[in-house]
Design a protein around this motif. Structure first.
Motif, PDB file in Angstrom:
ATOM      1  N   PHE A  13       0.820  -1.208   0.000  1.00  0.00           N
ATOM      2  CA  PHE A  13       0.000   0.000   0.000  1.00  0.00           C
ATOM      3  C   PHE A  13       0.853   1.257   0.000  1.00  0.00           C
ATOM      4  CE2 PHE A  13      -3.472  -2.818   1.323  1.00  0.00           C
ATOM      5  CZ  PHE A  13      -4.496  -2.320   0.527  1.00  0.00           C
ATOM      6  N   TRP A  14       1.976   1.220   0.666  1.00  0.00           N
ATOM      7  CA  TRP A  14       2.887   2.368   0.657  1.00  0.00           C
ATOM      8  C   TRP A  14       3.429   2.622  -0.744  1.00  0.00           C
ATOM      9  CZ3 TRP A  14       8.052   2.652  -0.700  1.00  0.00           C
ATOM     10  CH2 TRP A  14       8.683   3.876  -0.440  1.00  0.00           C
ATOM     11  N   ALA A  15       3.760   1.534  -1.454  1.00  0.00           N
ATOM     12  CA  ALA A  15       4.277   1.674  -2.821  1.00  0.00           C
ATOM     13  C   ALA A  15       3.206   2.230  -3.751  1.00  0.00           C
ATOM     14  CB  ALA A  15       4.770   0.315  -3.330  1.00  0.00           C
ATOM     15  N   VAL A  16       1.942   1.757  -3.601  1.00  0.00           N
ATOM     16  CA  VAL A  16       0.853   2.247  -4.441  1.00  0.00           C
ATOM     17  C   VAL A  16       0.602   3.726  -4.186  1.00  0.00           C
ATOM     18  CG1 VAL A  16      -1.622   2.088  -4.891  1.00  0.00           C
ATOM     19  CG2 VAL A  16      -0.253   0.006  -4.678  1.00  0.00           C
ATOM     20  N   ALA A  21       1.156   9.378  -5.879  1.00  0.00           N
ATOM     21  CA  ALA A  21       1.556  10.752  -5.560  1.00  0.00           C
ATOM     22  C   ALA A  21       2.479  11.314  -6.628  1.00  0.00           C
ATOM     23  CB  ALA A  21       2.241  10.790  -4.201  1.00  0.00           C
ATOM     24  N   GLN A  22       3.195  10.456  -7.343  1.00  0.00           N
ATOM     25  CA  GLN A  22       4.143  10.916  -8.350  1.00  0.00           C
ATOM     26  C   GLN A  22       3.499  11.104  -9.716  1.00  0.00           C
ATOM     27  OE1 GLN A  22       7.329   8.108  -8.346  1.00  0.00           O
ATOM     28  NE2 GLN A  22       8.133   8.727  -6.353  1.00  0.00           N
ATOM     29  N   VAL A  23       2.321  10.538  -9.938  1.00  0.00           N
ATOM     30  CA  VAL A  23       1.664  10.653 -11.236  1.00  0.00           C
ATOM     31  C   VAL A  23       1.104  12.063 -11.404  1.00  0.00           C
ATOM     32  CG1 VAL A  23      -0.254   9.848 -12.654  1.00  0.00           C
ATOM     33  CG2 VAL A  23       1.092   8.212 -11.350  1.00  0.00           C
ATOM     34  N   THR A  24       1.438  12.694 -12.534  1.00  0.00           N
ATOM     35  CA  THR A  24       0.931  14.027 -12.840  1.00  0.00           C
ATOM     36  C   THR A  24       0.267  14.012 -14.212  1.00  0.00           C
ATOM     37  OG1 THR A  24       3.032  14.740 -13.817  1.00  0.00           O
ATOM     38  CG2 THR A  24       2.713  15.139 -11.456  1.00  0.00           C
ATOM     39  N   PHE A  25      -0.599  14.986 -14.431  1.00  0.00           N
ATOM     40  CA  PHE A  25      -1.337  15.070 -15.686  1.00  0.00           C
ATOM     41  C   PHE A  25      -1.224  16.481 -16.254  1.00  0.00           C
ATOM     42  CE2 PHE A  25      -5.203  16.159 -18.035  1.00  0.00           C
ATOM     43  CZ  PHE A  25      -5.205  15.161 -19.000  1.00  0.00           C
ATOM     44  N   LYS A  26      -0.888  16.562 -17.563  1.00  0.00           N
ATOM     45  CA  LYS A  26      -0.774  17.848 -18.238  1.00  0.00           C
ATOM     46  C   LYS A  26      -1.541  17.804 -19.557  1.00  0.00           C
ATOM     47  CE  LYS A  26       3.748  19.416 -16.520  1.00  0.00           C
ATOM     48  NZ  LYS A  26       5.098  19.859 -16.936  1.00  0.00           N
ATOM     49  N   PRO A  27      -2.609  18.593 -19.685  1.00  0.00           N
ATOM     50  CA  PRO A  27      -3.285  18.696 -20.980  1.00  0.00           C
ATOM     51  C   PRO A  27      -2.505  19.616 -21.906  1.00  0.00           C
ATOM     52  CG  PRO A  27      -4.361  20.122 -19.405  1.00  0.00           C
ATOM     53  CD  PRO A  27      -3.264  19.403 -18.641  1.00  0.00           C
ATOM     54  N   GLY A  28      -2.759  19.493 -23.203  1.00  0.00           N
ATOM     55  CA  GLY A  28      -2.031  20.333 -24.147  1.00  0.00           C
ATOM     56  C   GLY A  28      -2.654  20.351 -25.520  1.00  0.00           C
ATOM     57  N   PHE A  59       4.133   9.148 -15.384  1.00  0.00           N
ATOM     58  CA  PHE A  59       4.255   8.134 -14.347  1.00  0.00           C
ATOM     59  C   PHE A  59       5.574   8.261 -13.592  1.00  0.00           C
ATOM     60  CE2 PHE A  59       1.148   6.307 -17.263  1.00  0.00           C
ATOM     61  CZ  PHE A  59       0.171   5.883 -16.378  1.00  0.00           C
ATOM     62  N   THR A  60       6.623   8.565 -14.311  1.00  0.00           N
ATOM     63  CA  THR A  60       7.934   8.784 -13.701  1.00  0.00           C
ATOM     64  C   THR A  60       8.575   9.984 -14.378  1.00  0.00           C
ATOM     65  OG1 THR A  60       9.214   7.404 -15.240  1.00  0.00           O
ATOM     66  CG2 THR A  60       8.175   6.287 -13.362  1.00  0.00           C
ATOM     67  N   LYS A  61       9.758  10.314 -13.961  1.00  0.00           N
ATOM     68  CA  LYS A  61      10.489  11.426 -14.569  1.00  0.00           C
ATOM     69  C   LYS A  61      10.877  11.108 -16.006  1.00  0.00           C
ATOM     70  CE  LYS A  61      14.580  14.327 -13.834  1.00  0.00           C
ATOM     71  NZ  LYS A  61      15.793  14.549 -12.984  1.00  0.00           N
TER      72      LYS A  61
END
Length: 204
Positions: A13-16, A21-28, A59-61
């Motif tokens: 659960f900590w990993a999930v 928390a690291q997933v971000t979303f950018k429209p364009g 999902f990641t850098k």
């Protein structure tokens, strides 16, 4: 044994939660020049345009998934077609500009290296309009690949290659018997180059 199972569940659960928390979303938005032709034909590239929108899911850098919807005008100019004139019973050659408009729904993978990106993935192209007299199929499946340079401001510069996988042209109607420079075959697919810009909006 119970302690180990509990520790494993807590770690999972900590990993999930950490991943979420690291997933971000950018429209364009994206737009630019479309250069296209149809393979295995004696024809010129057709200059036109594309425009669309996307959502970049980071999902990641280094990795992002980008669903997108684009309106793309494709085709091929100066297509030579040989046929028998029924009135004179002689062979004639006419030149036509073929135009096809697609709504392209893509899902691209993006590998990021600082400000440079490598993009690749499949797309479904739904035919909206065309001026073809006869065609093999109305829609197309394609593979997209390309590179991009993204600035910190959100502005980006893109170069893509999109290759159709389905035979879109009826070669029984569009045929050429005197082609000495190019191969005119029965498997005629969309070939498309895209050169343009994109802009990603910051979201909170």
């Amino acid at each position: 044994m119970y302690t180990k199972k509990l520790a494993l569940v807590v770690f999972f659960f900590w990993a999930v939660i950490n991943t979420q928390a690291q997933v971000t979303f950018k429209p364009g938005l994206r737009a630019g020049l479309s250069l296209s032709t149809i393979s295995e034909m004696h024809a010129n590239y057709r200059p036109d345009f594309y425009v669309g929108g996307f959502g970049e899911i980071n999902f990641t850098k280094r990795y992002a998934l980008q669903p997108e919807i684009n309106y793309i005008r494709q085709g091929s100019n100066n297509v030579a077609r040989n046929f028998i004139d029924q009135d004179t019973q002689t062979e004639r050659t006419v030149y036509q500009d073929l135009q096809m408009s697609y709504l392209s729904i893509g899902l691209l993978n993006k590998l990021k290296f600082n400000q440079f990106e490598i993009q690749f993935g499949p797309a479904l192209d739904v035919l909206l309009s065309d001026n073809l007299a006869f065609r093999k199929t109305y829609n197309d499946l394609s593979f997209v690949t390309g590179v991009a340079y993204k600035m910190p401001s959100g502005l980006g510069f893109e170069f893509r290659f999109k290759k159709g996988l389905l035979d879109v042209l009826d070669s029984d109607y569009y045929h050429n018997n005197s082609n000495s420079h190019y191969l005119f075959g029965d498997y005629n697919t969309n070939v498309n180059f895209q050169i343009g810009i994109s802009y990603s909006f910051e979201t909170k």
